[in-house]
Write a protein that holds these residues in place. Structure first.
Motif, short mmCIF file in Angstrom:
data_model
loop_
_atom_site.label_atom_id
_atom_site.label_comp_id
_atom_site.label_asym_id
_atom_site.label_seq_id
_atom_site.Cartn_x
_atom_site.Cartn_y
_atom_site.Cartn_z
N MET A 182 0.96 -1.23 -0.06
CA MET A 182 -0.04 -0.11 0.09
C MET A 182 0.98 1.28 -0.11
O MET A 182 0.69 2.36 -0.64
CB MET A 182 -0.84 -0.09 1.09
CG MET A 182 -1.96 -1.13 1.08
SD MET A 182 -3.04 -1.38 2.70
CE MET A 182 -3.92 0.36 2.60
N GLN A 183 1.88 1.40 0.74
CA GLN A 183 2.94 2.42 0.57
C GLN A 183 3.61 2.67 -0.78
O GLN A 183 3.48 3.55 -1.18
CB GLN A 183 4.00 1.84 1.66
CG GLN A 183 3.80 2.04 3.11
CD GLN A 183 4.76 1.86 3.94
OE1 GLN A 183 5.93 2.59 4.00
NE2 GLN A 183 4.96 0.63 4.84
N GLU A 184 3.80 1.59 -1.37
CA GLU A 184 4.34 1.66 -2.79
C GLU A 184 3.34 2.24 -3.49
O GLU A 184 3.58 3.15 -4.52
CB GLU A 184 4.73 0.23 -3.25
CG GLU A 184 6.04 -0.33 -2.58
CD GLU A 184 6.42 -1.70 -3.26
OE1 GLU A 184 7.41 -1.75 -3.91
OE2 GLU A 184 5.43 -2.57 -2.99
N ARG A 185 2.08 1.67 -3.49
CA ARG A 185 1.11 2.27 -4.39
C ARG A 185 0.90 3.91 -4.05
O ARG A 185 0.67 4.61 -4.94
CB ARG A 185 -0.24 1.83 -4.14
CG ARG A 185 -1.54 2.38 -5.02
CD ARG A 185 -2.94 1.34 -4.68
NE ARG A 185 -3.61 1.60 -5.89
CZ ARG A 185 -3.65 0.37 -6.73
NH1 ARG A 185 -2.95 -0.53 -6.41
NH2 ARG A 185 -4.44 0.58 -7.91
N ALA A 186 0.93 4.38 -2.93
CA ALA A 186 0.64 5.85 -2.57
C ALA A 186 1.87 6.56 -3.01
O ALA A 186 1.74 7.53 -3.63
CB ALA A 186 0.63 5.97 -0.76
#
Length: 149
Positions: free
Chosen positions: A62-66
């Motif tokens: 999720m961090q990568e997506r953000a």
């Protein structure tokens, strides 16, 4: 010590299992990666996006997506104009609402303070270029009308 019935979760395990089901919806994560490999991939993403991670209580995917969504939005804005912080916050919020469910909130700016309550696994604070980004999720509870007698 209380014995646990087979197939039943303790009160401590219920929220963890619920969070795991929510976060397993992501299609980008492979099951065979170790936590160390995931962190290395996140670090590589942060470097490639010129991002500095400040604080996080969020799964790596999720961090990568953000980070990727934020960098993509900034790169797509006109080079002659400053990026609009409101539009960036709205775009990131909409992305996370559509992929990970409702109640995401986003603050983007150069100087702000905050004190927020967030759902477990739903908090990220990072900076890129001269902007800081706070992205977090709150709990949504269905409000029902009281029954009339």
């Amino acid at each position: 010590m209380e014995k646990k019935k087979k197939g039943h979760l303790s009160e401590k395990e219920k929220p963890v299992m619920q969070d795991d089901r929510i976060h397993q919806r992501s299609k980008g994560r492979t099951q065979d990666q170790s936590p160390k490999e995931e962190l290395l991939r996140l670090a590589a993403t942060a470097v490639s996006c010129n991002v500095r991670l400040r604080s996080s209580d969020m799964p790596v995917h999720m961090q990568e997506r953000a980070l990727r969504c934020t960098r993509s939005f900034l790169d797509s804005s006109s080079p002659n104009l400053r990026p609009n912080n409101t539009h960036l916050a709205r775009a990131l919020k909409k992305e996370f609402d559509s992929v990970y469910g409702p109640a995401w909130h986003c603050v983007v700016g150069k100087s702000f303070g905050s004190f927020v309550t967030h759902s477990p696994g739903g908090f990220l604070y990072f900076s890129l270029d001269s902007l800081s980004v706070l992205l977090f999720q709150t709990v949504v509870q269905l409000v029902t009308e009281p029954t009339r007698s």
